[in-house]
Design a protein around this motif. Structure first.
Motif, PDB file in Angstrom:
ATOM      1  N   GLU A  56      80.579  22.299  47.544  1.00 42.03           N
ATOM      2  CA  GLU A  56      79.183  22.170  47.966  1.00 42.03           C
ATOM      3  C   GLU A  56      78.476  23.511  47.822  1.00 42.03           C
ATOM      4  O   GLU A  56      79.095  24.570  48.007  1.00 42.03           O
ATOM      5  CB  GLU A  56      79.166  21.678  49.434  1.00 42.03           C
ATOM      6  N   ASP A  57      77.205  23.464  47.488  1.00 40.69           N
ATOM      7  CA  ASP A  57      76.478  24.730  47.362  1.00 40.69           C
ATOM      8  C   ASP A  57      76.084  25.293  48.726  1.00 40.69           C
ATOM      9  O   ASP A  57      76.186  26.489  48.952  1.00 40.69           O
ATOM     10  CB  ASP A  57      75.248  24.579  46.441  1.00 40.69           C
ATOM     11  N   ILE A  58      75.622  24.412  49.635  1.00 45.44           N
ATOM     12  CA  ILE A  58      75.187  24.922  50.943  1.00 45.44           C
ATOM     13  C   ILE A  58      75.445  23.887  52.035  1.00 45.44           C
ATOM     14  O   ILE A  58      75.276  22.682  51.801  1.00 45.44           O
ATOM     15  CB  ILE A  58      73.685  25.321  50.912  1.00 45.44           C
TER      16      ILE A  58
ATOM     17  N   ARG B 153      66.615  25.977  40.238  1.00 51.58           N
ATOM     18  CA  ARG B 153      68.070  25.797  40.246  1.00 51.58           C
ATOM     19  C   ARG B 153      68.778  26.755  39.304  1.00 51.58           C
ATOM     20  O   ARG B 153      69.902  27.167  39.553  1.00 51.58           O
ATOM     21  CB  ARG B 153      68.434  24.363  39.820  1.00 51.58           C
TER      22      ARG B 153
ATOM     23  N   ASP C  41      73.969  23.022  55.580  1.00 51.88           N
ATOM     24  CA  ASP C  41      72.778  23.352  56.365  1.00 51.88           C
ATOM     25  C   ASP C  41      72.881  22.606  57.705  1.00 51.88           C
ATOM     26  O   ASP C  41      73.559  23.063  58.626  1.00 51.88           O
ATOM     27  CB  ASP C  41      71.563  22.930  55.533  1.00 51.88           C
ATOM     28  N   SER C  42      72.265  21.435  57.800  1.00 47.79           N
ATOM     29  CA  SER C  42      72.381  20.663  59.049  1.00 47.79           C
ATOM     30  C   SER C  42      73.790  20.092  59.228  1.00 47.79           C
ATOM     31  O   SER C  42      74.203  19.767  60.333  1.00 47.79           O
ATOM     32  CB  SER C  42      71.370  19.514  59.050  1.00 47.79           C
ATOM     33  N   GLY C  43      74.497  19.920  58.118  1.00 48.54           N
ATOM     34  CA  GLY C  43      75.830  19.304  58.171  1.00 48.54           C
ATOM     35  C   GLY C  43      75.795  17.794  57.997  1.00 48.54           C
ATOM     36  O   GLY C  43      76.839  17.148  57.926  1.00 48.54           O
ATOM     37  N   VAL C  44      74.606  17.227  57.887  1.00 48.81           N
ATOM     38  CA  VAL C  44      74.457  15.767  57.791  1.00 48.81           C
ATOM     39  C   VAL C  44      75.155  15.231  56.533  1.00 48.81           C
ATOM     40  O   VAL C  44      75.900  14.254  56.586  1.00 48.81           O
ATOM     41  CB  VAL C  44      72.960  15.385  57.810  1.00 48.81           C
ATOM     42  N   THR C  45      74.931  15.890  55.401  1.00 50.75           N
ATOM     43  CA  THR C  45      75.491  15.415  54.129  1.00 50.75           C
ATOM     44  C   THR C  45      77.018  15.408  54.171  1.00 50.75           C
ATOM     45  O   THR C  45      77.667  14.400  53.868  1.00 50.75           O
ATOM     46  CB  THR C  45      75.012  16.324  52.971  1.00 50.75           C
TER      47      THR C  45
ATOM     48  N   SER D 270      69.672  12.551  50.628  1.00 50.08           N
ATOM     49  CA  SER D 270      69.187  12.683  52.001  1.00 50.08           C
ATOM     50  C   SER D 270      67.697  12.382  51.974  1.00 50.08           C
ATOM     51  O   SER D 270      66.968  12.923  51.151  1.00 50.08           O
ATOM     52  CB  SER D 270      69.458  14.071  52.566  1.00 50.08           C
TER      53      SER D 270
ATOM     54  N   LYS E 229      72.882  17.437  43.236  1.00 50.04           N
ATOM     55  CA  LYS E 229      73.024  18.110  41.970  1.00 50.04           C
ATOM     56  C   LYS E 229      73.412  19.578  42.138  1.00 50.04           C
ATOM     57  O   LYS E 229      73.930  20.225  41.240  1.00 50.04           O
ATOM     58  CB  LYS E 229      71.673  18.087  41.209  1.00 50.04           C
ATOM     59  N   GLY E 230      73.079  20.118  43.309  1.00 46.57           N
ATOM     60  CA  GLY E 230      73.102  21.579  43.479  1.00 46.57           C
ATOM     61  C   GLY E 230      74.443  22.240  43.254  1.00 46.57           C
ATOM     62  O   GLY E 230      74.503  23.403  42.844  1.00 46.57           O
TER      63      GLY E 230
ATOM     64  N   ASP F 180      67.479  24.112  44.927  1.00 45.59           N
ATOM     65  CA  ASP F 180      66.121  23.897  44.426  1.00 45.59           C
ATOM     66  C   ASP F 180      65.095  23.879  45.554  1.00 45.59           C
ATOM     67  O   ASP F 180      65.437  23.729  46.725  1.00 45.59           O
ATOM     68  CB  ASP F 180      66.034  22.551  43.697  1.00 45.59           C
TER      69      ASP F 180
HETATM   70  C1  PRP Z   1      71.254  19.980  49.581  1.00 44.51           C
HETATM   71  C2  PRP Z   1      72.565  20.722  49.351  1.00 44.51           C
HETATM   72  C3  PRP Z   1      73.528  19.944  50.199  1.00 44.51           C
HETATM   73  C4  PRP Z   1      72.669  19.451  51.345  1.00 44.51           C
HETATM   74  C5  PRP Z   1      72.935  20.302  52.537  1.00 44.51           C
HETATM   75  O1  PRP Z   1      71.238  18.877  48.739  1.00 44.51           O
HETATM   76  O2  PRP Z   1      72.915  20.711  48.009  1.00 44.51           O
HETATM   77  O3  PRP Z   1      74.073  18.844  49.517  1.00 44.51           O
HETATM   78  O4  PRP Z   1      71.295  19.581  50.941  1.00 44.51           O
HETATM   79  O5  PRP Z   1      72.091  19.948  53.582  1.00 44.51           O
HETATM   80  P1  PRP Z   1      72.597  19.362  54.966  1.00 44.51           P
HETATM   81  O6  PRP Z   1      73.787  20.178  55.420  1.00 44.51           O
HETATM   82  O7  PRP Z   1      71.386  19.566  55.836  1.00 44.51           O
HETATM   83  O8  PRP Z   1      72.936  17.921  54.771  1.00 44.51           O
HETATM   84  P2  PRP Z   1      69.909  18.033  48.411  1.00 44.51           P
HETATM   85  O9  PRP Z   1      69.883  16.810  49.266  1.00 44.51           O
HETATM   86  O10 PRP Z   1      68.721  18.944  48.497  1.00 44.51           O
HETATM   87  O11 PRP Z   1      70.185  17.569  46.929  1.00 44.51           O
HETATM   88  P3  PRP Z   1      70.361  18.439  45.590  1.00 44.51           P
HETATM   89  O12 PRP Z   1      71.712  19.119  45.655  1.00 44.51           O
HETATM   90  O13 PRP Z   1      70.260  17.436  44.500  1.00 44.51           O
HETATM   91  O14 PRP Z   1      69.243  19.456  45.562  1.00 44.51           O
END
Ligand code: PRP
Length: 187
Positions: free
Chosen positions: A100-102, A166, A104-108, A70, A44-45, A160
């Motif tokens: 994408e908002d962020i 948010r 982080d690990s890059g997994v998503t 995730s 959602k972010g 969030d």
């Molecule tokens: C957050 C963010 C990215 C993801 C990044 O989403 O919005 O999609 O994590 O993390 P990663 O690089 O470690 O994969 P989240 O799963 O928290 O869902 P949301 O956007 O609904 O809060």
């Protein structure tokens, strides 16, 4: 929205964020000279970033949303992801920009790019408002980055913690508040 155990410290003000989004919009306009661009936001972010970025662009843009879950709710990912909502339309032959908002690990995004590549878009790039390169465990090629940030847990502007924060206009670090003094000084 804070409780007695947490405090917010502003990392990026709304003004800084909006100024950077205007720059990104202009850069994307220059890089995609013709035809529509498909902006795909990850729920959602990224919705807040999508809304402002798309309006910072002068070109024709179509928007769509994709849901990725995730596993492991809290401050970190478990490394497993799945698609929870698919796109409404085909992206075959399209210029696609994943919003994408962020990162982080890059997994998503590592997972999502694999899924989207199989659908044969003409081009496929990522724009992320925030990037935490020090946290990366899966490779992700991010074409446009708003801000590189340190490894701190951030909320606001779509991000969030347990679904709160948010709708903050700033990006803030969520910190543990210092314990209250045992004998507070007189006012
Ligand atoms: C957050 C963010 C990215 C993801 C990044 O989403 O919005 O999609 O994590 O993390 P990663 O690089 O470690 O994969 P989240 O799963 O928290 O869902 P949301 O956007 O609904 O809060």
């Amino acid at each position: 929205m804070t409780d007695s155990k947490t405090a917010l410290r502003v990392l990026l003000t709304a003004q800084q964020i909006q100024a950077r989004i205007r720059e990104l919009g202009a850069q994307i306009d220059r890089d995609y000279p013709g035809g529509p661009i498909y902006l795909i936001a990850i729920l959602k972010g990224a919705c807040f970033f999508l809304a402002d970025l798309s309006r910072a662009m002068k070109r024709q843009a179509r928007i769509d949303f994709i849901g990725i879950s995730s596993y492991g709710k809290g401050k970190s990912t478990s490394g497993e992801v799945k698609l929870t909502k698919d796109l409404d339309s085909s992206i075959e032959g399209a210029d696609v920009l994943v919003v994408e908002d962020i990162v982080d690990s890059g997994v998503t995004l590592n997972y999502l790019m694999h899924v989207l590549r199989q659908r044969r878009p003409r081009s496929l790039r990522i724009v992320a408002l925030l990037d935490k390169p020090s946290r990366r465990i899966r490779p992700v090629d991010v074409a446009y980055v708003g801000f590189q940030i340190p490894d701190e847990f951030v909320v606001g502007f779509g991000l969030d913690y347990a679904e709160d924060y948010r709708n903050l206009s700033d990006v803030c670090v969520l910190e543990e508040a210092p314990p209250a003094p045992a004998n507070p000084p007189p006012r």
